[in-house]
Design a protein around this motif. Sequence first.
Motif: not given
Length: 246
Positions: A118-127, A223-238
Amino acid sequence: MKAGITAINHIMVYTGHWNKKEVFTASRWNDAHKGNYNLQMKRKNRGEIMNNRRLTAAEWRKENSRLYSNNRRLIDTVRAFGLRRSEACHVSQDKYSIMANSFVECNGRLYCFVPYGKGGRPRFATCRRDMEKEMRRLYQPRIVKSIPTEMEDIKAFRDTFMKKNRENFRKNNYVFDGKVSGDLRFHIQRQEYAQVRLAEEFHDKGQCNNKQKTINNITGNITAFKAVANDLGHGRIDVLGNYLGR
């Protein structure tokens, strides 16, 4: 739309045309145009939204067992890594989707590299741990020593990845193409992914610590919420509130 609104606000405030109290908000526009939603929203979109709310991912797979069976590899890959349709299924030369060597393993954990989220941002999604065995069987991941975590480093990884795969891109050697059934539901698979990954993070890091957050009636460490938000590609816990409910 929100990203566009934010950009306009920054420009108008910075150039002195608006003050900070005059910035435009999506919620203000929504409140003024509620009556137009049901008239303008396509029936298909309304139906998909209602279907996402009506069923969990497991219930959808059971109710649509034949559709799931015919597209199992795609759906299971989305479930395992929380991918969007556009990230899994190649539809545009300007937005590359995943390919066979997008899967890597580091310190025993499996990841999928998404070059354009989303937004052209790359990421590593955890399995998800419960699906690692199946994903290893499907994709034979490459072993790497480390996974970059900062966005600047992830973008540098993408640059190298794109150069190495230039020929694959030219030949359209993607795992999936964009010609998939419109009846497939990707968002509820991402919802399931978010819930499973959050449970994993709570298990690994502990649900309670000094920095707590409550999202959709679920309280846990930030910390846990942030990790999942990053995995989803949002980076925002809200944003997780859209994924942690039914």
